[in-house]
Scaffold this motif. Structure first.
Motif, short mmCIF file in Angstrom:
data_model
loop_
_atom_site.label_atom_id
_atom_site.label_comp_id
_atom_site.label_asym_id
_atom_site.label_seq_id
_atom_site.Cartn_x
_atom_site.Cartn_y
_atom_site.Cartn_z
N LYS A 131 -59.52 -10.19 -54.15
CA LYS A 131 -60.00 -8.89 -53.46
C LYS A 131 -59.60 -9.74 -52.08
O LYS A 131 -60.41 -10.72 -51.85
N GLU A 132 -59.00 -9.13 -51.24
CA GLU A 132 -58.65 -9.58 -49.88
C GLU A 132 -59.31 -8.57 -48.80
O GLU A 132 -59.05 -7.48 -48.94
N MET A 133 -59.95 -9.13 -47.55
CA MET A 133 -60.23 -8.23 -46.49
C MET A 133 -58.97 -7.59 -45.70
O MET A 133 -59.02 -6.47 -45.37
N ASN A 134 -57.94 -8.30 -45.71
CA ASN A 134 -56.62 -7.92 -45.03
C ASN A 134 -55.34 -8.11 -46.04
O ASN A 134 -54.70 -9.21 -45.77
N PRO A 135 -55.21 -7.54 -46.80
CA PRO A 135 -54.19 -7.70 -48.03
C PRO A 135 -52.77 -8.02 -47.12
O PRO A 135 -52.09 -8.83 -47.81
N PHE A 136 -52.51 -7.38 -46.24
CA PHE A 136 -51.11 -7.51 -45.68
C PHE A 136 -50.93 -8.69 -44.86
O PHE A 136 -49.97 -9.24 -44.43
N LEU A 137 -52.12 -9.43 -44.63
CA LEU A 137 -52.15 -10.76 -44.07
C LEU A 137 -52.39 -11.65 -44.91
O LEU A 137 -53.11 -12.87 -44.53
N GLY A 138 -52.51 -11.44 -46.23
CA GLY A 138 -53.10 -12.28 -47.10
C GLY A 138 -51.97 -12.90 -48.05
O GLY A 138 -50.91 -13.29 -47.80
N TYR A 139 -52.38 -12.99 -49.50
CA TYR A 139 -51.70 -13.67 -50.38
C TYR A 139 -50.63 -12.54 -50.79
O TYR A 139 -50.84 -11.80 -51.93
N ARG A 140 -49.47 -12.65 -50.58
CA ARG A 140 -48.45 -11.84 -50.90
C ARG A 140 -47.08 -12.46 -50.81
O ARG A 140 -46.75 -13.39 -50.35
N ALA A 141 -46.12 -11.87 -51.55
CA ALA A 141 -44.71 -12.11 -51.64
C ALA A 141 -44.50 -13.72 -51.93
O ALA A 141 -44.94 -14.46 -52.73
N ILE A 142 -43.80 -14.43 -50.87
CA ILE A 142 -43.29 -15.68 -51.29
C ILE A 142 -44.70 -16.70 -51.18
O ILE A 142 -44.57 -17.76 -52.02
N ARG A 143 -45.87 -16.06 -50.88
CA ARG A 143 -46.91 -17.17 -50.67
C ARG A 143 -47.22 -17.30 -52.25
O ARG A 143 -48.07 -18.01 -52.50
N ILE A 144 -47.44 -16.06 -52.73
CA ILE A 144 -47.61 -16.34 -54.30
C ILE A 144 -46.61 -17.08 -55.04
O ILE A 144 -46.96 -17.96 -55.89
N SER A 145 -45.25 -16.61 -54.73
CA SER A 145 -44.45 -17.46 -55.62
C SER A 145 -44.41 -19.13 -55.49
O SER A 145 -44.05 -19.59 -56.31
N LEU A 146 -44.52 -19.43 -54.22
CA LEU A 146 -44.94 -20.70 -53.94
C LEU A 146 -46.09 -21.51 -54.61
O LEU A 146 -46.06 -22.72 -54.82
N SER A 147 -47.08 -20.72 -54.95
CA SER A 147 -48.38 -21.29 -55.35
C SER A 147 -48.51 -21.02 -56.84
O SER A 147 -48.98 -21.99 -57.46
N ARG A 148 -47.87 -20.10 -57.40
CA ARG A 148 -47.86 -19.58 -58.92
C ARG A 148 -46.31 -19.81 -59.27
O ARG A 148 -45.71 -19.18 -59.65
N GLN A 149 -46.01 -21.18 -59.23
CA GLN A 149 -44.57 -21.44 -59.34
C GLN A 149 -43.88 -21.17 -60.83
O GLN A 149 -42.76 -20.86 -60.94
N ALA A 150 -44.74 -21.05 -61.74
CA ALA A 150 -44.28 -20.73 -63.18
C ALA A 150 -43.53 -19.17 -63.02
O ALA A 150 -42.41 -19.18 -63.63
N ILE A 151 -44.20 -18.28 -62.37
CA ILE A 151 -43.82 -17.12 -62.28
C ILE A 151 -42.42 -17.06 -61.44
O ILE A 151 -41.59 -16.40 -61.91
N PHE A 152 -42.45 -17.81 -60.23
CA PHE A 152 -41.20 -17.86 -59.47
C PHE A 152 -40.14 -18.52 -60.28
O PHE A 152 -38.99 -18.03 -60.21
N ARG A 153 -40.39 -19.68 -60.95
CA ARG A 153 -39.25 -20.44 -61.89
C ARG A 153 -38.44 -19.46 -62.73
O ARG A 153 -37.49 -19.53 -62.98
N THR A 154 -39.46 -18.68 -63.32
CA THR A 154 -38.92 -17.45 -64.45
C THR A 154 -37.95 -17.03 -63.72
O THR A 154 -36.73 -16.42 -64.36
N GLN A 155 -38.58 -16.28 -62.67
CA GLN A 155 -37.63 -15.17 -61.87
C GLN A 155 -36.10 -15.94 -61.47
O GLN A 155 -35.15 -15.15 -61.72
#
Ligand code: PEP
Ligand code: MG
Length: 323
Positions: free
Chosen positions: A101-125
């Motif tokens: 849960k984030e205070m500022n979701p639009f300034l937070g953990y989204r898009a490529i930021r998630i893909s680069l830190s959860r790489q298994a998901i990104f690599r599958t895609q």
């Protein structure tokens, strides 16, 4: 008017003085392809892959994704299809990912930021995308890139997955163009550096405007700050297009502004190459484009950048021009 539009379904997207552009479609799911076909889109300029993640109770498998990407790519018969890697986070939440849960979701953990830190998901895609590239002209685009390191890291992961697939399938994915969204102001300002490393840009004005004016795109109270004709934004967009062209790269736009009738002469005057919009706007845009002369549009851009100080100023100048 509608009768004229019908004659434009298979016509080229061209200005009055014969300059060729691409008018492309934004899609959310493969079922949108029927409308894309009816409108005679030159390309799919943005396939928001999020739907695969949102319409599911668990992460979509490589096979599920492959099928969706293949279907869209094949349907376009060799015309470009730009698929954006997942843009989850911000206002798009996934229960099964248990994102913080984030205070500022639009300034937070989204898009490529998630893909680069959860790489298994990104690599599958990425594997699904590389495999689907055999069925047409598939391009990959990364959302929310803010720094060069992010783009380089995403590209390196793409290269690794490609090389793994090439062990059994030599050459697969070699002609995939890799691009990025320009929707974070830092990336727009520093476009000249990114342009050396990408194959194309696609300007996401929905987020770029949100971040440039610091106004939540979904908040009614600040919706007056959604200002697509504000000279501050126009200068930035022109800078991005010039930076792309300086390096011989394609400059596209896939935010709402790309299908905006007032923005069109300005974007044509700046030399934007591709306009990606909802399929329902394509024929109207192609019809207006046919009436506009790019030299006159360029003069309009000069005039606006010299004299307009507000969103309203620009809007009046363009409407006068369109008369
Ligand atoms: C944008 O930000 O302009 C864009 C096209 O992406 P989305 O609307 O999906 O955030
Ligand atoms: Mg966006």
């Amino acid at each position: 008017q509608r009768a004229e539009w019908a004659t434009l379904v298979n016509a080229p997207s061209v200005s009055a003085d014969g300059k060729k552009f691409e008018i492309a479609a934004n899609i959310g799911t493969p079922t949108d392809m029927a409308d894309v076909f009816k409108a005679g889109a030159d390309a799919v300029g943005l396939f928001r892959s999020e739907f695969l993640y949102m319409n599911s109770n668990s992460l979509p498998t490589e096979e599920d994704q492959f099928k969706a990407y293949k279907q869209v790519t094949e349907t376009m018969h060799g015309k470009p299809v730009v698929i954006r890697t997942m843009d989850i986070g911000g206002d798009k939440q996934l229960d099964y990912l248990s994102l913080p849960k984030e205070m500022n979701p639009f300034l937070g953990y989204r898009a490529i930021r998630i893909s680069l830190s959860r790489q298994a998901i990104f690599r599958t895609q990425l594997r699904a995308l590389i495999r689907a590239s055999k069925f047409g002209q598939l391009r990959i685009m990364f959302p929310m890139i803010a720094t060069l390191e992010e783009f380089r890291k995403a590209k390196a992961i793409f290269m690794e997955e490609k090389q793994k697939l090439q062990v059994n399938d030599p050459g697969i994915g070699d002609d995939i163009k890799l691009g990025m969204m320009i929707e974070v102001p830092a990336a727009a300002i520093f476009a000249e550096a990114f342009a050396k490393e990408v194959d194309f840009f696609s300007i996401g004005t929905n987020d770029l405007i949100q971040y440039l004016f610091a106004a939540d795109r979904g908040n009614e109270c600040v919706s007056y700050l959604y200002q697509p004709y504000n000279p501050a934004l126009l200068k930035l967009i022109k800078h991005v297009i010039d930076a792309a062209h300086q390096e011989g790269k394609i400059a596209a736009m896939c935010g709402e502004m790309a299908g905006d009738a007032v923005a069109l002469p300005l974007l044509m005057g700046m030399g934007l190459d591709e306009y990606s919009m909802s399929a329902s706007s394509i024929l109207r845009t192609r019809s207006t484009m046919k009436r506009l002369d790019t030299t006159k549009c360029a003069a309009l851009v000069d005039h606006v950048l010299k004299h307009a100080l507000t969103n309203d100023d620009t809007e009046k100048m363009v409407k006068q021009f369109l008369k």
